[in-house]
Design an enzyme around this catalytic site. Structure first.
Site, PDB file in Angstrom:
ATOM      1  N   MET A 153      -5.420  -5.422  -6.501  1.00  0.00           N
ATOM      2  CA  MET A 153      -5.147  -6.310  -7.630  1.00  0.00           C
ATOM      3  C   MET A 153      -6.309  -7.253  -7.906  1.00  0.00           C
ATOM      4  O   MET A 153      -6.178  -8.478  -7.888  1.00  0.00           O
ATOM      5  CB  MET A 153      -3.854  -7.097  -7.368  1.00  0.00           C
ATOM      6  CG  MET A 153      -2.652  -6.222  -7.087  1.00  0.00           C
ATOM      7  SD  MET A 153      -2.311  -5.036  -8.415  1.00  0.00           S
ATOM      8  CE  MET A 153      -1.747  -6.145  -9.692  1.00  0.00           C
ATOM      9  N   LEU A 197     -11.605  -2.535 -18.266  1.00  0.00           N
ATOM     10  CA  LEU A 197     -10.337  -2.532 -17.536  1.00  0.00           C
ATOM     11  C   LEU A 197      -9.423  -1.407 -18.001  1.00  0.00           C
ATOM     12  O   LEU A 197      -9.110  -1.286 -19.186  1.00  0.00           O
ATOM     13  CB  LEU A 197      -9.633  -3.884 -17.715  1.00  0.00           C
ATOM     14  CG  LEU A 197      -8.277  -4.046 -17.017  1.00  0.00           C
ATOM     15  CD1 LEU A 197      -8.448  -4.020 -15.510  1.00  0.00           C
ATOM     16  CD2 LEU A 197      -7.596  -5.333 -17.471  1.00  0.00           C
ATOM     17  N   ASP A 198      -8.985  -0.571 -17.049  1.00  0.00           N
ATOM     18  CA  ASP A 198      -7.993   0.478 -17.285  1.00  0.00           C
ATOM     19  C   ASP A 198      -8.375   1.392 -18.449  1.00  0.00           C
ATOM     20  O   ASP A 198      -7.514   1.818 -19.224  1.00  0.00           O
ATOM     21  CB  ASP A 198      -6.604  -0.147 -17.554  1.00  0.00           C
ATOM     22  CG  ASP A 198      -6.091  -0.936 -16.371  1.00  0.00           C
ATOM     23  OD1 ASP A 198      -6.436  -0.588 -15.226  1.00  0.00           O
ATOM     24  OD2 ASP A 198      -5.341  -1.910 -16.581  1.00  0.00           O
ATOM     25  N   GLU A 253       3.997   8.107  -9.264  1.00  0.00           N
ATOM     26  CA  GLU A 253       2.661   7.802  -8.753  1.00  0.00           C
ATOM     27  C   GLU A 253       2.417   8.515  -7.429  1.00  0.00           C
ATOM     28  O   GLU A 253       1.339   9.062  -7.179  1.00  0.00           O
ATOM     29  CB  GLU A 253       2.503   6.290  -8.566  1.00  0.00           C
ATOM     30  CG  GLU A 253       2.502   5.479  -9.848  1.00  0.00           C
ATOM     31  CD  GLU A 253       2.397   3.990  -9.566  1.00  0.00           C
ATOM     32  OE1 GLU A 253       1.752   3.612  -8.570  1.00  0.00           O
ATOM     33  OE2 GLU A 253       2.971   3.199 -10.343  1.00  0.00           O
ATOM     34  N   GLY A 263       0.789  -1.225   0.000  1.00  0.00           N
ATOM     35  CA  GLY A 263       0.000   0.000   0.000  1.00  0.00           C
ATOM     36  C   GLY A 263       0.819   1.271   0.000  1.00  0.00           C
ATOM     37  O   GLY A 263       0.487   2.229   0.703  1.00  0.00           O
ATOM     38  N   HIS A 282      -2.758   3.461 -12.361  1.00  0.00           N
ATOM     39  CA  HIS A 282      -2.219   2.382 -13.196  1.00  0.00           C
ATOM     40  C   HIS A 282      -0.799   2.746 -13.624  1.00  0.00           C
ATOM     41  O   HIS A 282      -0.551   3.888 -14.019  1.00  0.00           O
ATOM     42  CB  HIS A 282      -3.114   2.185 -14.428  1.00  0.00           C
ATOM     43  CG  HIS A 282      -2.663   1.055 -15.298  1.00  0.00           C
ATOM     44  ND1 HIS A 282      -2.858  -0.260 -14.960  1.00  0.00           N
ATOM     45  CD2 HIS A 282      -1.998   1.049 -16.484  1.00  0.00           C
ATOM     46  CE1 HIS A 282      -2.342  -1.038 -15.906  1.00  0.00           C
ATOM     47  NE2 HIS A 282      -1.820  -0.263 -16.840  1.00  0.00           N
ATOM     48  N   ASN A 335       1.039   3.577  -2.273  1.00  0.00           N
ATOM     49  CA  ASN A 335       0.218   4.694  -2.723  1.00  0.00           C
ATOM     50  C   ASN A 335      -0.797   5.092  -1.654  1.00  0.00           C
ATOM     51  O   ASN A 335      -1.115   6.274  -1.500  1.00  0.00           O
ATOM     52  CB  ASN A 335      -0.492   4.349  -4.039  1.00  0.00           C
ATOM     53  CG  ASN A 335       0.342   4.729  -5.245  1.00  0.00           C
ATOM     54  OD1 ASN A 335       0.779   5.869  -5.380  1.00  0.00           O
ATOM     55  ND2 ASN A 335       0.576   3.767  -6.125  1.00  0.00           N
ATOM     56  N   ARG A 344     -16.487 -13.979  -8.310  1.00  0.00           N
ATOM     57  CA  ARG A 344     -16.086 -12.580  -8.238  1.00  0.00           C
ATOM     58  C   ARG A 344     -17.244 -11.684  -7.800  1.00  0.00           C
ATOM     59  O   ARG A 344     -17.066 -10.735  -7.032  1.00  0.00           O
ATOM     60  CB  ARG A 344     -15.561 -12.149  -9.612  1.00  0.00           C
ATOM     61  CG  ARG A 344     -14.809 -10.830  -9.620  1.00  0.00           C
ATOM     62  CD  ARG A 344     -14.253 -10.533 -11.005  1.00  0.00           C
ATOM     63  NE  ARG A 344     -13.317 -11.543 -11.442  1.00  0.00           N
ATOM     64  CZ  ARG A 344     -12.026 -11.573 -11.131  1.00  0.00           C
ATOM     65  NH1 ARG A 344     -11.522 -10.620 -10.356  1.00  0.00           N
ATOM     66  NH2 ARG A 344     -11.237 -12.524 -11.580  1.00  0.00           N
TER      67      ARG A 344
END
Length: 208
Positions: free
Chosen positions: A87, A141-142, A171, A12, A106, A14, A62
Site C-alpha cells: 500500500m 498509478l494503476d 485474485e 499478505g 488491483h 495474495n 518517498r
C-alpha cells in the site's frame, strides 16, 4: 529458476496464494514490507522465506524510502518484483528501475476505479460486474499493461466487505497464474498490450 521478491503491507493473502501455488521454476526469495507489524511477514518466516521490513515513517520522503527498499530487494537478485497488497505509491525512479519486471494486483477491472476504496465506488456507481486486474506497474498509478483480469458478479445484497471477499477469491486464482506466465516467458509487452503465448487461441464462439 527465477527469483521473486514479494512486497506486502498487511496479512499478505495474495503472497500466501503465490507461495502455496509452488510455481514451477520460481523461487520466492524474500517477502518485504513497509510495515514491521505486517502479519504476512510472520507467515512467510515460518515457511523459511527471508523477510525484512522498512518502516516508511522512518524516512524523510518517498524517494528515500524507495531507494532503501530497492537496496533490500536487489540484495536478492530478483527476476520479478511482485506487489501483493503493497500500500505505497511508488516513485517513477523505482518503477523505472524494475521496468517490465514489476507486477501489481488491483481490486478492480482497470482502467475503472484506480486507487483506493474500489469496492464501495463500484457499488456507488451501480456496477453489476466487479473484479480484479494483474498488470505491470508503471509510474502512472494503476495504469500499466494488463496481464490478466477476472470478473465477479455484484449481488443485490452486497456491501463493500462482501464484494471485497468475492473479488479476493478471484485474485487468488489469477495472480499465481499471471506470475507463472511471467516466469515461463509467455508474456510479451507490445505497446500497452500484453501478449500471452499461453492464450494465443481464441476462446470458443458464444452461442445464443
Amino acid at each position: 529458476m527465477k527469483n521473486i521478491v514479494i512486497l506486502i503491507s498487511g496479512r499478505g493473502s495474495n503472497m500466501q496464494a503465490l507461495v502455496e501455488a509452488n510455481i514451477p521454476d520460481a523461487r520466492i526469495a524474500a517477502v518485504l514490507s513497509n510495515n514491521p507489524q505486517a502479519a504476512g511477514l510472520a507467515w512467510a518466516a515460518e515457511r523459511g522465506i527471508a523477510t525484512a521490513a522498512l518502516n516508511h515513517r522512518d524516512f524523510p520522503d518517498r524517494a528515500a524510502f524507495d531507494r532503501a527498499m530497492a537496496d533490500k530487494i536487489d540484495a536478492h537478485a530478483p527476476d520479478l518484483v511482485v506487489l501483493a497488497g503493497f500500500m505505497r505509491i511508488l516513485t517513477p525512479e523505482f518503477c523505472r528501475h524494475y521496468e517490465n519486471r514489476l507486477i501489481n494486483i488491483h481490486p478492480s477491472l482497470l482502467p475503472a476505479f484506480t486507487g483506493l476504496h474500489t469496492h464501495q465506488r463500484a457499488l456507488d456507481e451501480g456496477c453489476r460486474i466487479a473484479g480484479c486486474t494483474v498488470h505491470f506497474a508503471t509510474a502512472e498509478l494503476d495504469n500499466g499493461p494488463i496481464i490478466a483480469q477476472a470478473a465477479v458478479p455484484v449481488l443485490d445484497g452486497d456491501d463493500a466487505d462482501t464484494l471485497a471477499a468475492r473479488v479476493l477469491a478471484a485474485e487468488h486464482q489469477i495472480f499465481p497464474q499471471a506470475v507463472a506466465d511471467f516466469v515461463s516467458g509467455s508474456l510479451k509487452i507490445v505497446g500497452k498490450r500484453v501478449i500471452n503465448a499461453r492464450r494465443r487461441q481464441a476462446p470458443p464462439a458464444l452461442h445464443a
